[in-house]
Design a protein around this motif. Structure first.
Motif, short mmCIF file in Angstrom:
data_model
loop_
_atom_site.label_atom_id
_atom_site.label_comp_id
_atom_site.label_asym_id
_atom_site.label_seq_id
_atom_site.Cartn_x
_atom_site.Cartn_y
_atom_site.Cartn_z
N ALA A 137 -8.97 12.29 3.37
CA ALA A 137 -7.28 13.15 3.96
C ALA A 137 -6.76 14.19 3.32
N CYS A 138 -7.72 15.13 3.08
CA CYS A 138 -7.48 16.24 2.41
C CYS A 138 -7.44 17.51 3.93
N VAL A 139 -6.35 18.13 3.12
CA VAL A 139 -6.14 19.20 4.53
C VAL A 139 -8.28 20.19 5.07
N ARG A 140 -7.74 21.03 5.85
CA ARG A 140 -9.24 22.22 6.17
C ARG A 140 -8.53 23.03 6.44
N ALA A 183 -0.17 4.91 1.38
CA ALA A 183 -1.46 5.27 0.61
C ALA A 183 -2.32 4.62 0.60
N PHE A 184 -3.13 3.86 1.33
CA PHE A 184 -4.46 4.16 1.71
C PHE A 184 -5.37 5.03 1.44
N GLN A 185 -4.75 6.07 2.28
CA GLN A 185 -5.28 7.40 3.36
C GLN A 185 -5.80 8.01 1.68
N ILE A 186 -4.35 8.67 1.13
CA ILE A 186 -3.82 9.80 0.40
C ILE A 186 -4.88 8.81 -1.26
N LYS A 242 -2.00 14.27 5.29
CA LYS A 242 -3.45 14.75 4.63
C LYS A 242 -2.67 14.82 3.15
N VAL A 243 -3.47 15.53 1.99
CA VAL A 243 -2.93 16.37 0.76
C VAL A 243 -3.03 17.34 1.19
N VAL A 244 -2.13 18.01 0.49
CA VAL A 244 -2.34 19.74 0.77
C VAL A 244 -2.58 20.71 -0.52
#
Length: 404
Positions: A137-140, A183-186, A242-244
């Motif tokens: 989950a990281c920004v593309r 939290a699981f995704q992050i 998603k993390v940015v």
């Protein structure tokens, strides 16, 4: 489509940059909620109202003065402004080649911000290469180019930041189940970064965005002074996040700036100038989860005093090692117990587990995980690899992957 030569991908070089964007100054926080929707509108953002044929220019702070309808790189047509920060502005554009909406970060035309943008591009290209099937989950980053001297980075269009959603939802906290899913995704995303020797360094609710912030109104009842009142709570349709904002992300082998992270999410080893590693991301995420659960939001010394009230005394061996000896007196935090700040801390801060509201098993597991993440001593702080196997996340793991 002509593009300038991208920065080297492996290993990317992050220069030692001095500029006015210091994380201690909250007025200059990089509000990455602007990669999605934001409270800033096209009517009050200083966008130049002009005809499409007019040339672009910079304002006195190095921001691009643009207009709705501007086409950049013969491809991206500006349709609205999404937000602004120290780095520049973020606009929503129509990608004429793909006929889809994207977010474009237009970086200020100032050397230090250009260097940070080049660093972010290098990190994002590395992430795209390492995660080509988009599992984490990281920004593309979809593209990047230069326009009138401004570096422009093209991202997938996301929704509101978790902070902005909380703000618009009257800071009603997320449920434990919602926190678990997010939290699981992050954790998986940041664990992926850590495995690849990268530290994010600026994790906060503003830098965690919902993929879609569409919601339904749900009526809830609340007692205020024994009077039962009804109001509406926004219930998200999807908890995908998603993390940015990888502008200050740092590889293990690169120079580590002494001051990183936004104040409220800054690890004690950073404040005490003890040096830092990937574990500072773990501390920041512990603070983020606490904010999701219960919105609690300081000079740096006050921040340390708040930590002691919630987590207990800072270990003596860490105070002995700090270069900030003005924070220390007789092997204790040098703090005025008679100050107004101390009165505030005693009134509003309490030991960590006393914030637990219902004492259910899932909340007990959440607070056990938090206590492992908010550990002063880096050598004892849980890693995200370990955190993903914590019992709190058992419902997120397929049965065949459960540990015996």
């Amino acid at each position: 489509m002509s593009r300038t030569q991208p920065p080297p991908r492996h290993p990317p070089f992050v220069p030692h940059v001095q500029c006015s964007m210091q994380p201690e100054d909250d007025s200059l926080r990089l509000e990455s909620a602007s990669l999605g929707e934001s409270a800033v509108t096209a009517d009050d953002d200083g966008v130049k109202r002009s005809h499409k044929g007019e040339s672009c220019e910079n304002d006195e702070e190095g921001h691009l003065v643009y207009h709705i309808g501007l086409v950049m790189n013969e491809r991206y047509e500006v349709v609205s402004t999404l937000g602004a920060g120290a780095f520049g502005k973020v606009v929503e554009c129509i990608d004429r080649h793909r006929d889809e909406h994207v977010a474009v970060k237009i970086v200020r035309n100032i050397d230090c911000f250009r260097e940070v943008a080049k660093s972010e591009i290098a990190v994002l290209e590395e992430i795209n290469s390492l995660d080509d099937d988009n599992r984490f989950a990281c920004v593309r980053m979809l593209d990047w180019f230069e326009h009138e001297g401004h570096i422009c980075i093209v991202f997938e269009l996301l929704g509101l930041s978790t902070f902005e959603f909380l703000r618009r939802n009257q800071f009603l906290p997320f449920s434990v189940e919602q926190i678990r899913h997010m939290a699981f995704q992050i954790f998986r995303a940041i664990c992926f970064l850590h495995r690849n020797k990268l530290t994010h360094t600026d994790l906060k609710p503003e830098n965690i965005l919902f993929v879609s912030s569409e919601y339904d109104d749900k009526m809830v009842k609340k007692c205020v002074l024994s009077v039962r009142k009804c109001h509406f709570k926004r219930k998200l349709r999807s908890l995908d996040v998603k993390v940015v904002d990888f502008g200050t992300a740092t590889f293990d082998h690169e120079h580590h700036e002494s001051l990183v992270s936004t104040r409220h999410y800054r690890a004690p080893e950073v404040i005490l100038d003890l040096g830092w590693n990937q574990s500072c991301d773990v501390w920041s995420l512990g603070c983020v989860l606490m904010e999701f659960y219960l919105d609690i939001h300081s000079s740096r010394k006050e921040h340390l005093a708040m930590m002691e009230k919630v987590l207990g005394p800072i270990p003596v061996h860490l105070l002995k090692q700090t270069r900030k000896q003005h924070y220390v007196h007789n092997e204790h935090l040098n703090w005025d117990r008679q100050s107004s700040s101390d009165n505030y801390i005693r009134k509003h801060c309490k030991p960590l587990k006393k914030y637990m509201q219902r004492k259910s098993e899932e909340e007990r597991q959440l607070f056990d995980l938090l206590s492992c993440m908010l550990e002063y001593d880096v050598s004892r702080r849980i890693t995200l690899e370990e955190a993903l196997w914590h019992p709190f996340f058992s419902p997120m793991r397929p049965q065949k992957h459960q540990r015996s």
